[in-house]
Write an enzyme that holds these catalytic residues in place. Sequence first.
Site, mmCIF file in Angstrom:
data_model
loop_
_atom_site.group_PDB
_atom_site.id
_atom_site.type_symbol
_atom_site.label_atom_id
_atom_site.label_comp_id
_atom_site.label_asym_id
_atom_site.label_seq_id
_atom_site.Cartn_x
_atom_site.Cartn_y
_atom_site.Cartn_z
ATOM 1 C CB SER B 142 -0.761 -0.196 1.364
ATOM 2 O OG SER B 142 -1.351 1.203 1.458
ATOM 3 C CE1 TYR B 156 -4.152 -2.174 5.203
ATOM 4 C CE2 TYR B 156 -3.228 0.081 4.526
ATOM 5 C CZ TYR B 156 -3.885 -1.336 4.291
ATOM 6 O OH TYR B 156 -4.171 -1.496 2.870
HETATM 7 N N1 LIG Z 1 -8.786 -0.971 -1.319
HETATM 8 C C1 LIG Z 1 -7.966 -0.164 -1.019
HETATM 9 O O1 LIG Z 1 -7.992 0.847 -1.017
HETATM 10 C C2 LIG Z 1 -6.505 -0.535 -0.727
HETATM 11 C C3 LIG Z 1 -5.329 0.199 -0.704
HETATM 12 C C4 LIG Z 1 -4.022 -0.381 -0.632
HETATM 13 C C5 LIG Z 1 -3.923 -1.607 -0.543
HETATM 14 N N2 LIG Z 1 -5.024 -2.668 -0.460
HETATM 15 C C6 LIG Z 1 -4.577 -3.993 0.067
HETATM 16 O O2 LIG Z 1 -5.090 -4.802 -1.058
HETATM 17 C C7 LIG Z 1 -5.500 -5.984 -0.616
HETATM 18 C C8 LIG Z 1 -7.116 -6.284 -0.831
HETATM 19 O O3 LIG Z 1 -7.750 -5.416 -0.461
HETATM 20 P P1 LIG Z 1 -9.243 -5.019 -0.879
HETATM 21 O O4 LIG Z 1 -9.535 -3.522 -0.911
HETATM 22 O O5 LIG Z 1 -9.575 -5.979 -2.161
HETATM 23 O O6 LIG Z 1 -10.132 -5.343 0.283
HETATM 24 P P2 LIG Z 1 -11.529 -6.422 0.275
HETATM 25 O O7 LIG Z 1 -12.474 -6.156 -0.914
HETATM 26 O O8 LIG Z 1 -11.909 -6.204 1.753
HETATM 27 O O9 LIG Z 1 -10.954 -7.952 0.268
HETATM 28 C C9 LIG Z 1 -10.053 -8.602 1.179
HETATM 29 C C10 LIG Z 1 -10.086 -9.926 0.749
HETATM 30 O O10 LIG Z 1 -9.004 -10.435 1.850
HETATM 31 C C11 LIG Z 1 -9.334 -11.689 2.268
HETATM 32 N N3 LIG Z 1 -8.965 -11.717 3.766
HETATM 33 C C12 LIG Z 1 -9.265 -10.751 4.857
HETATM 34 N N4 LIG Z 1 -8.844 -11.540 5.959
HETATM 35 C C13 LIG Z 1 -8.570 -12.914 5.745
HETATM 36 C C14 LIG Z 1 -8.099 -13.978 6.539
HETATM 37 N N5 LIG Z 1 -8.039 -13.874 7.833
HETATM 38 N N6 LIG Z 1 -7.948 -15.151 5.921
HETATM 39 C C15 LIG Z 1 -7.979 -15.040 4.613
HETATM 40 N N7 LIG Z 1 -8.344 -14.258 3.847
HETATM 41 C C16 LIG Z 1 -8.696 -13.080 4.241
HETATM 42 C C17 LIG Z 1 -10.989 -11.416 2.167
HETATM 43 O O11 LIG Z 1 -11.329 -12.702 2.182
HETATM 44 P P3 LIG Z 1 -13.065 -13.043 2.889
HETATM 45 O O12 LIG Z 1 -13.646 -11.800 2.502
HETATM 46 O O13 LIG Z 1 -13.259 -14.509 2.117
HETATM 47 O O14 LIG Z 1 -12.842 -13.420 4.264
HETATM 48 C C18 LIG Z 1 -11.070 -10.846 0.938
HETATM 49 O O15 LIG Z 1 -10.993 -11.834 -0.051
HETATM 50 C C19 LIG Z 1 -5.556 -5.964 1.198
HETATM 51 O O16 LIG Z 1 -4.097 -6.444 1.153
HETATM 52 C C20 LIG Z 1 -5.235 -4.346 1.260
HETATM 53 O O17 LIG Z 1 -4.628 -4.181 2.347
HETATM 54 C C21 LIG Z 1 -6.254 -2.063 -0.472
#
Ligand SMILES: NC(=O)c1ccc[n+]([C@@H]2O[C@H](COP(=O)([O-])OP(=O)(O)OC[C@H]3O[C@@H](n4cnc5c(N)ncnc54)[C@H](OP(=O)(O)O)[C@@H]3O)[C@@H](O)[C@H]2O)c1
Lengths: 77, 251
Positions: B142, B156
Amino acid sequence: MKSLDEFVELFAEQFDETDASEITATTVFHDLEEWSSLIGLSVIAMVDEEFDVALKGDDVKNSVTVEDLYNNVKSKL
Amino acid sequence: MDVAYNPFSLEGKTILVTGASSGIGKATAIECSRMGAKVVITGRNEERLNETFNSLEGDGHIQILADLSNEDDIQHLVNEIPVLNGCVNNAGYNIMSVIQFIKKDNLDHIMNVNLTAPIMLTHLLVKSKKIAKDSSIVFTSSISARGRNSVGNSMYSATKGGLSSFMKNAALELAAKRIRCNAVLPGMVETPLKEGKSNITEEQWEINRQLYPLKRFGKPEEIAYGIIYLLSDASAWVTGTELVIDGGMTR
Ligand SMILES: NC(=O)c1ccc[n+]([C@@H]2O[C@H](COP(=O)([O-])OP(=O)(O)OC[C@H]3O[C@@H](n4cnc5c(N)ncnc54)[C@H](OP(=O)(O)O)[C@@H]3O)[C@@H](O)[C@H]2O)c1
């Protein structure tokens, strides 16, 4: 359930520069000079810890006085 | 012109995507399948993981449920998967807390999911030789790992800073095995992750969007395309890199 006075005291604790005496139940807290998003987050965390209530940003935004926020917390208990 | 010419193709590659049941991981799994990969997808929520599975193009894909905060689940995942040519360590979440209200349980959990799990998964893949030579490991870090900080985000940021550092060291070490390691660093992306930050009002989100030079948050596919580059042979000489994808925010 903590009283309004106790809530006001906990609310005032989240400020560093504003004297606790400046904060009462009727204070329009968004107008306080020190009010910021950081203090807003601190208030949300305080309410979570002390009342086990998860406030949303909108709950804080839509409350005018400290008492309004207290009533909002009470309604979620 | 050769219509089939595509240096970014994932044809013939088997790729694991964690966090594939939502957001960036879901988009990545789908786009990888469209680029010709066989994908192994994992997540916790069966219904949403299945939804991703049904959106994949082509066949031969696999889905495995796993809670990555649980060591046994990670081991089970590694036991079940075929040998990989790519792995996207993408699962992660955000919990906001100002420093004076940090709770140890919350800290332990976010460290486990965002940092320990990708490290242990990498470890087990290498140890059990489930990752082939000339493969690519991608981490979803991130821009918070690059000093783009905001209040309430300290736990985070710490996990993502750790993840980026781990990636760089792994790139050095695993180069001997011709395994490349890189990270994507997204700015704010429109995914369900945002809903975890319910203490932020829609009004504040809008102000935040306007801070981005391109005046909007990212779309999940826009991160997936960067991940695909890092998985494909187009990036064969790229390792230890952080690819920032953030609408110009940290320029
Ligand atoms: N969205 C943003 O603005 C942003 C910015 C920078 C970085 N990121 C990073 O991008 C990545 C994906 O984020 P996203 O925005 O796509 O979030 P999201 O839509 O909330 O998806 C998160 C994913 O992680 C899985 N997950 C969470 N906890 C878990 C656990 N204990 N065991 C297994 N799987 C788990 C969830 O699975 P389940 O729902 O099936 O539990 C889901 O598939 C993350 O690492 C996040 O930090 C996101």
